[in-house]
Design a protein around this motif. Structure first.
Motif, PDB file in Angstrom:
ATOM      1  N   THR A 111     -53.688 -29.039 -47.942  1.00  0.00           N
ATOM      2  CA  THR A 111     -53.048 -28.560 -49.006  1.00  0.00           C
ATOM      3  C   THR A 111     -51.478 -28.868 -48.969  1.00  0.00           C
ATOM      4  N   GLU A 112     -51.002 -28.519 -48.022  1.00  0.00           N
ATOM      5  CA  GLU A 112     -49.596 -28.535 -47.706  1.00  0.00           C
ATOM      6  C   GLU A 112     -49.201 -30.156 -47.662  1.00  0.00           C
ATOM      7  N   GLU A 133     -37.323 -35.144 -49.122  1.00  0.00           N
ATOM      8  CA  GLU A 133     -38.497 -34.903 -49.597  1.00  0.00           C
ATOM      9  C   GLU A 133     -39.602 -35.734 -48.981  1.00  0.00           C
ATOM     10  N   ARG A 158     -50.789 -32.579 -49.219  1.00  0.00           N
ATOM     11  CA  ARG A 158     -50.676 -33.152 -50.699  1.00  0.00           C
ATOM     12  C   ARG A 158     -49.762 -32.615 -51.498  1.00  0.00           C
ATOM     13  N   GLU A 159     -49.300 -31.487 -51.498  1.00  0.00           N
ATOM     14  CA  GLU A 159     -48.231 -31.043 -52.148  1.00  0.00           C
ATOM     15  C   GLU A 159     -46.836 -31.497 -51.937  1.00  0.00           C
ATOM     16  N   LYS A 160     -46.681 -31.772 -50.582  1.00  0.00           N
ATOM     17  CA  LYS A 160     -45.165 -32.338 -50.101  1.00  0.00           C
ATOM     18  C   LYS A 160     -45.393 -33.914 -50.342  1.00  0.00           C
ATOM     19  N   ARG A 161     -46.464 -34.523 -50.401  1.00  0.00           N
ATOM     20  CA  ARG A 161     -46.737 -35.993 -50.683  1.00  0.00           C
ATOM     21  C   ARG A 161     -46.167 -36.315 -52.074  1.00  0.00           C
ATOM     22  N   LYS A 162     -46.781 -35.149 -53.112  1.00  0.00           N
ATOM     23  CA  LYS A 162     -46.558 -35.399 -54.518  1.00  0.00           C
ATOM     24  C   LYS A 162     -45.113 -35.451 -54.614  1.00  0.00           C
ATOM     25  N   VAL A 163     -44.262 -34.502 -54.018  1.00  0.00           N
ATOM     26  CA  VAL A 163     -42.971 -34.439 -54.194  1.00  0.00           C
ATOM     27  C   VAL A 163     -42.204 -35.564 -53.477  1.00  0.00           C
ATOM     28  N   TYR A 217     -42.521 -34.522 -46.185  1.00  0.00           N
ATOM     29  CA  TYR A 217     -44.035 -35.045 -46.425  1.00  0.00           C
ATOM     30  C   TYR A 217     -44.439 -35.668 -44.872  1.00  0.00           C
TER      31      TYR A 217
END
Length: 97
Positions: free
Chosen positions: A17-18, A74, A20-25, A78
């Motif tokens: 989850t971490e 960012e 995937r969230e960092k990847r989006k940013v 990631y």
């Protein structure tokens, strides 16, 4: 000619989850820095192994982005969410359907 970036990496299941969230940013930041980012896909190969597939407008853009991405906060965050980068390669897209 477009270029495909293929990055295979490992992430512990409890950090997915971490990641995937960092990847989006990170992708939002990369798009701002490199408008040649055409598309992206995240592929799960098994419980711990993933592949990021990113299409760039040119091989030159792909190479420049790979070189400069670690300096973008960012993207660095990631990369820090990954346990191990197994391989990263670039290739020219010769056909796309």
């Amino acid at each position: 000619m477009q270029a495909l970036e293929m990055a295979r990496f490992r992430v512990a299941p409890e950090r997915v989850t971490e990641m995937r969230e960092k990847r989006k940013v990170a992708l939002e930041a990369l798009r701002g820095e490199f408008p040649g980012l055409v598309s992206e896909q995240l592929v799960r190969l098994d419980e711990r192994t993933w592949m990021d597939l990113i299409v760039w407008d040119t091989r030159e853009t792909a190479d420049t982005a790979a070189e400069r991405a670690p300096q973008i906060p960012e993207a660095a965050a990631y990369f820090g969410a990954l346990d191990e980068v197994v391989a990263m390669e670039h290739g020219e897209v010769v056909h796309s359907g």
